[in-house]
Design a protein around this motif. Structure first.
Motif, PDB file in Angstrom:
ATOM      1  N   ALA A  45       0.840  -1.215   0.000  1.00  0.00           N
ATOM      2  CA  ALA A  45       0.000   0.000   0.000  1.00  0.00           C
ATOM      3  C   ALA A  45       0.871   1.260   0.000  1.00  0.00           C
ATOM      4  O   ALA A  45       0.562   2.261  -0.666  1.00  0.00           O
ATOM      5  CB  ALA A  45      -0.922  -0.011   1.213  1.00  0.00           C
ATOM      6  N   TYR A  46       1.966   1.196   0.760  1.00  0.00           N
ATOM      7  CA  TYR A  46       2.902   2.333   0.821  1.00  0.00           C
ATOM      8  C   TYR A  46       3.519   2.571  -0.563  1.00  0.00           C
ATOM      9  O   TYR A  46       3.601   3.709  -1.043  1.00  0.00           O
ATOM     10  CB  TYR A  46       3.965   2.000   1.864  1.00  0.00           C
ATOM     11  CG  TYR A  46       4.974   3.068   2.195  1.00  0.00           C
ATOM     12  CD1 TYR A  46       4.617   4.406   2.358  1.00  0.00           C
ATOM     13  CD2 TYR A  46       6.319   2.725   2.416  1.00  0.00           C
ATOM     14  CE1 TYR A  46       5.562   5.365   2.697  1.00  0.00           C
ATOM     15  CE2 TYR A  46       7.270   3.666   2.764  1.00  0.00           C
ATOM     16  CZ  TYR A  46       6.879   4.989   2.899  1.00  0.00           C
ATOM     17  OH  TYR A  46       7.822   5.927   3.241  1.00  0.00           O
ATOM     18  N   ALA A  47       3.922   1.478  -1.219  1.00  0.00           N
ATOM     19  CA  ALA A  47       4.500   1.594  -2.570  1.00  0.00           C
ATOM     20  C   ALA A  47       3.474   2.207  -3.525  1.00  0.00           C
ATOM     21  O   ALA A  47       3.792   3.110  -4.316  1.00  0.00           O
ATOM     22  CB  ALA A  47       4.935   0.221  -3.073  1.00  0.00           C
ATOM     23  N   ALA A 100       8.533  -0.356  -2.169  1.00  0.00           N
ATOM     24  CA  ALA A 100       8.335   1.081  -1.924  1.00  0.00           C
ATOM     25  C   ALA A 100       9.551   1.927  -2.298  1.00  0.00           C
ATOM     26  O   ALA A 100       9.401   3.083  -2.731  1.00  0.00           O
ATOM     27  CB  ALA A 100       7.961   1.319  -0.457  1.00  0.00           C
ATOM     28  N   MET A 101      10.768   1.365  -2.131  1.00  0.00           N
ATOM     29  CA  MET A 101      11.939   2.177  -2.478  1.00  0.00           C
ATOM     30  C   MET A 101      12.023   2.388  -3.986  1.00  0.00           C
ATOM     31  O   MET A 101      12.636   3.343  -4.462  1.00  0.00           O
ATOM     32  CB  MET A 101      13.233   1.537  -1.956  1.00  0.00           C
ATOM     33  CG  MET A 101      13.358   1.488  -0.447  1.00  0.00           C
ATOM     34  SD  MET A 101      13.240   3.104   0.367  1.00  0.00           S
ATOM     35  CE  MET A 101      11.541   3.166   0.842  1.00  0.00           C
ATOM     36  N   ILE A 102      11.379   1.474  -4.745  1.00  0.00           N
ATOM     37  CA  ILE A 102      11.371   1.618  -6.205  1.00  0.00           C
ATOM     38  C   ILE A 102      10.317   2.638  -6.638  1.00  0.00           C
ATOM     39  O   ILE A 102      10.613   3.570  -7.389  1.00  0.00           O
ATOM     40  CB  ILE A 102      11.144   0.238  -6.856  1.00  0.00           C
ATOM     41  CG1 ILE A 102      12.396  -0.625  -6.607  1.00  0.00           C
ATOM     42  CG2 ILE A 102      10.866   0.385  -8.359  1.00  0.00           C
ATOM     43  CD1 ILE A 102      12.305  -2.030  -7.127  1.00  0.00           C
ATOM     44  N   THR A 141      15.038  -0.662   8.943  1.00  0.00           N
ATOM     45  CA  THR A 141      14.686   0.501   8.131  1.00  0.00           C
ATOM     46  C   THR A 141      15.695   1.596   8.449  1.00  0.00           C
ATOM     47  O   THR A 141      16.228   1.657   9.559  1.00  0.00           O
ATOM     48  CB  THR A 141      13.243   1.040   8.372  1.00  0.00           C
ATOM     49  OG1 THR A 141      13.280   2.014   9.415  1.00  0.00           O
ATOM     50  CG2 THR A 141      12.255  -0.054   8.699  1.00  0.00           C
ATOM     51  N   CYS A 142      15.922   2.440   7.459  1.00  0.00           N
ATOM     52  CA  CYS A 142      16.943   3.470   7.638  1.00  0.00           C
ATOM     53  C   CYS A 142      16.522   4.502   8.676  1.00  0.00           C
ATOM     54  O   CYS A 142      17.367   5.207   9.224  1.00  0.00           O
ATOM     55  CB  CYS A 142      17.209   4.156   6.310  1.00  0.00           C
ATOM     56  SG  CYS A 142      15.699   4.751   5.565  1.00  0.00           S
ATOM     57  N   VAL A 143      15.197   4.591   8.943  1.00  0.00           N
ATOM     58  CA  VAL A 143      14.724   5.569   9.929  1.00  0.00           C
ATOM     59  C   VAL A 143      14.433   4.926  11.283  1.00  0.00           C
ATOM     60  O   VAL A 143      13.851   5.556  12.164  1.00  0.00           O
ATOM     61  CB  VAL A 143      13.474   6.335   9.416  1.00  0.00           C
ATOM     62  CG1 VAL A 143      13.853   7.282   8.308  1.00  0.00           C
ATOM     63  CG2 VAL A 143      12.377   5.376   8.943  1.00  0.00           C
ATOM     64  N   PRO A 147       8.365  15.210   2.857  1.00  0.00           N
ATOM     65  CA  PRO A 147       9.701  15.062   2.256  1.00  0.00           C
ATOM     66  C   PRO A 147      10.578  14.120   3.071  1.00  0.00           C
ATOM     67  O   PRO A 147      10.746  14.316   4.277  1.00  0.00           O
ATOM     68  CB  PRO A 147      10.267  16.482   2.260  1.00  0.00           C
ATOM     69  CG  PRO A 147       9.275  17.347   2.932  1.00  0.00           C
ATOM     70  CD  PRO A 147       8.071  16.569   3.303  1.00  0.00           C
ATOM     71  N   PHE A 148      11.137  13.122   2.409  1.00  0.00           N
ATOM     72  CA  PHE A 148      11.938  12.082   3.058  1.00  0.00           C
ATOM     73  C   PHE A 148      13.388  12.252   2.639  1.00  0.00           C
ATOM     74  O   PHE A 148      13.699  12.231   1.451  1.00  0.00           O
ATOM     75  CB  PHE A 148      11.412  10.712   2.619  1.00  0.00           C
ATOM     76  CG  PHE A 148      11.951   9.562   3.416  1.00  0.00           C
ATOM     77  CD1 PHE A 148      11.178   8.933   4.372  1.00  0.00           C
ATOM     78  CD2 PHE A 148      13.251   9.106   3.206  1.00  0.00           C
ATOM     79  CE1 PHE A 148      11.681   7.875   5.115  1.00  0.00           C
ATOM     80  CE2 PHE A 148      13.758   8.056   3.950  1.00  0.00           C
ATOM     81  CZ  PHE A 148      12.975   7.429   4.900  1.00  0.00           C
ATOM     82  N   GLY A 149      14.282  12.408   3.605  1.00  0.00           N
ATOM     83  CA  GLY A 149      15.693  12.517   3.268  1.00  0.00           C
ATOM     84  C   GLY A 149      16.488  13.033   4.450  1.00  0.00           C
ATOM     85  O   GLY A 149      15.913  13.420   5.473  1.00  0.00           O
TER      86      GLY A 149
HETATM   87  O1  LIG Z   1      14.319   2.217   5.029  1.00  0.00           O
HETATM   88  C1  LIG Z   1      13.991   3.221   4.511  1.00  0.00           C
HETATM   89  C2  LIG Z   1      12.637   3.663   4.142  1.00  0.00           C
HETATM   90  C3  LIG Z   1      11.730   3.641   5.290  1.00  0.00           C
HETATM   91  C4  LIG Z   1      10.450   4.362   5.031  1.00  0.00           C
HETATM   92  O2  LIG Z   1      10.198   4.897   3.952  1.00  0.00           O
HETATM   93  O3  LIG Z   1       9.663   4.414   5.975  1.00  0.00           O
END
Ligand SMILES: O=CCCC(=O)O
Ligand SMILES: NC(=O)c1ccc[n+]([C@@H]2O[C@H](COP(=O)([O-])OP(=O)(O)OC[C@H]3O[C@@H](n4cnc5c(N)ncnc54)[C@H](O)[C@@H]3O)[C@@H](O)[C@H]2O)c1
Length: 520
Positions: free
Chosen positions: A136-138, A187-189, A316-318, A480-482
């Motif tokens: 769903a996020y993607a 989702a990262m794609i 996850t990176c966050v 905004p994500f970053g």
């Molecule tokens: O791991 C990185 C992405 C995490 C996210 O979009 O919530």
């Protein structure tokens, strides 16, 4: 396979072991979404010219899932050429036309969400409900950027010369190289491809070797949505990853590289991109501080810490990496946090009731284990977990809480990327802000407080790109994500995510005459 549940009142003991319903591969509603031995190039499914493939294994069971093509530089170059051929006609489409294509892709993804979730769980290991959430996020990025595509605006600007007029036009940057990690295989794609297409760019996406099948299924859905040939290309490789990275960062045809992954690899790609001066977005590693002040709602902070620290088993990176709790509520927080972790069920993500799956591979397990052993050796106390779970499989580790953390421990400075919560104690606001900022990276930061002036003070003082105040979950296509510092640069999601794939062209009109003066 067995699953493990933490028992209240007992640290890290197994109270229920049950067999999984089946070790058989998941059945897809639409088996044609499972693309083996072929990458998506120029609207077609192609094997590597060499015929080489690499194997992908299920991180839960270690079982073989399937093979994906080992693309080399020549194979990938054909994808770059396809994207270059497709660019002129795709950029010429109106924003509304591109919006409709993205919307159709969104609809396709939603219609096949169950299968996409199964592929994610199979190759990444995350529990099926989390995988459905990721699907769903993607999809949300496809939807968001389908809505941005028709709303691309330039400016009109007053010139310094009274005879001139200036306007700006936003243009697609061109062919883009996209490199994504395994932790969010879908989702990262879409977080990269959707804004690229909204802007009018065409793309070559290098999918991670751990999770190629979700990426290839997304390509199939793009095809079904009618995205023109060559606009989206998805390539896979394991051994040739470095060579393909070099090609994407040095090819003069590629005008932009967007990378999500570790800071170390980001630096390599940035160096490689310098000869052709590519536009870059770097979404890199984090080491997020998670701060609980003594004026916070402690139960809400515990719930926030659970989701921020243990989402995707800490991969996850966050994810919160360093938890700082004010000394007057430290013991209370540790007790409640440990209780919350006891309710987790670790096991195969396809099994009913599983809340936390495996880590991606043995290197991840080794890093997590080394961080726990390091903390233990230097005097910290494990309140729950702390061990590998070989009974479940080679890639399982107990969700772990460690108290009495100190600044000399590895977790204080290194991203664990696993299910380990190291909890530090602090006394004052100034002290914790200083500790939180003592990091080379600055992706996300979280804090819990009900004091409005403190909320603004601390939010402004933390050196990160994203802040969660009284929440452990900040991911949203609207936001905004970053990061800042060595977490990279560029933003994904939101209107800023679109800007990453655009250039601004100014057009100055001369000899426009002077403005009318006097009484008209
Ligand atoms: O791991 C990185 C992405 C995490 C996210 O979009 O919530
Ligand atoms: N900031 C973000 O949005 C974000 C999101 C997810 C993950 N991450 C970070 O990613 C890291 C975890 O992922 P990882 O260990 O897979 O990262 P990684 O950097 O090792 O790999 C990421 C991707 O890059 C590819 N890659 C690796 N070396 C390459 C090279 N030399 N040239 C081209 N491609 C190469 C991999 O195949 C993979 O697809 C963590 O540090 C995490 O914080 C950041």
């Amino acid at each position: 396979m067995p699953s493990l549940r933490f028992s209240p009142g007992v640290t890290s003991s197994i109270i229920s072991i049950r067999r999984a319903s089946s070790m058989a591969p998941p059945k897809l509603n639409d088996p044609s979404l499972f693309k083996q031995n072929a990458c998506y190039v120029n609207g077609e499914w192609r094997a590597a010219k060499s015929g080489k493939t690499f194997k992908v294994n299920d991180p839960s069971t270690g079982e073989f899932i399937g093979s994906s093509p080992e693309f080399d530089v020549a194979d990938t170059n054909s994808a770059i050429l396809a994207a270059a051929d497709a660019f002129p006609s795709f950029r010429a489409k109106t924003g509304r036309e591109r919006a409709k294509l993205l919307r159709r892709w969104f609809d396709e993804l939603n219609a096949n969400a169950e299968d996409i979730a199964k592929l994610i769980t199979w190759e990444n290991g995350k529990p099926i409900n989390d995988a459905k959430g990721e699907s769903a996020y993607a999809a949300s990025f496809l939807e968001w950027f389908s809505e941005e595509a028709p709303r691309i605006y330039g400016d009109t600007i007053n010139s310094s010369n009274p005879a001139n007029r200036i306007i700006t036009v936003k243009e697609p940057v061109g062919v883009c190289g996209l490199i994504t990690p395994w932790n969010f295989p879908a989702a990262m794609i879409t977080r990269k491809v959707a804004p690229a297409l909204a802007a009018g760019c065409t793309v070559v996406c290098k999918a991670p070797a751990e999770t190629p099948f979700t990426a290839l299924a997304l390509a199939e859905l793009a095809h079904r949505a009618g995205i023109p040939k060559g606009v989206v290309n998805v390539v896979t490789a394991l051994d040739n990853t470095i060579e393909i990275g070099k090609l994407l960062t040095t090819s003069p045809t590629i005008k932009k590289v967007s990378f999500t992954g570790s800071t170390g690899v980001g630096k390599i790609l940035m160096k490689q991109s310098s000869d052709t001066l590519k536009k870059l977005s770097m979404e890199l590693g984090g080491n997020s501080p998670f701060i609980v002040f003594d004026d916070a709602d402690v139960d809400a902070a515990v719930a926030g810490a659970v989701v921020s620290k243990f989402r995707s088993s800490g991969q996850t990176c966050v994810c919160a990496n360093r938890l700082y709790v004010q000394s007057s509520i430290y013991d209370q927080f540790i007790r409640k946090f440990t209780e919350a972790v006891k309710s987790f069920s670790v096991g195969n993500g396809f099994d009913e009731g599983i809340t936390h799956g495996p880590l991606i591979h043995d290197r991840a397990i080794d890093k997590v284990d080394s961080h726990v052993r390091d903390a233990e050796k230097k005097g910290a106390t494990i309140t729950i977990g702390g061990q590998k779970l070989p009974n479940l499989g080679a890639n399982f580790f107990q969700p772990t809480v460690i108290r009495d953390m100190t600044a000399d421990m590895a977790i204080a400075t290194e991203e664990t990327f696993g299910p380990v919560a190291g909890v530090f104690s602090f006394d004052t606001e100034a002290e914790v802000v200083r500790l939180a900022n003592q990091s080379d990276v600055g992706l996300a930061g979280y804090f819990f407080s009900r004091d409005i002036s403190r909320v603004f003070r601390v939010a402004e003082a933390l050196e990160v790109g994203m802040i969660g105040v009284n929440t452990g979950l900040i991911s949203d296509p609207a936001s905004p994500f970053g990061g800042v510092k060595q977490s990279g640069f560029g933003r994904e999601g939101s209107k800023y995510g679109l800007a990453e794939f655009q250039t601004i062209k100014s057009v100055t009109f001369g000899d426009m005459g002077k403005p009318l003066q006097g009484k008209l």
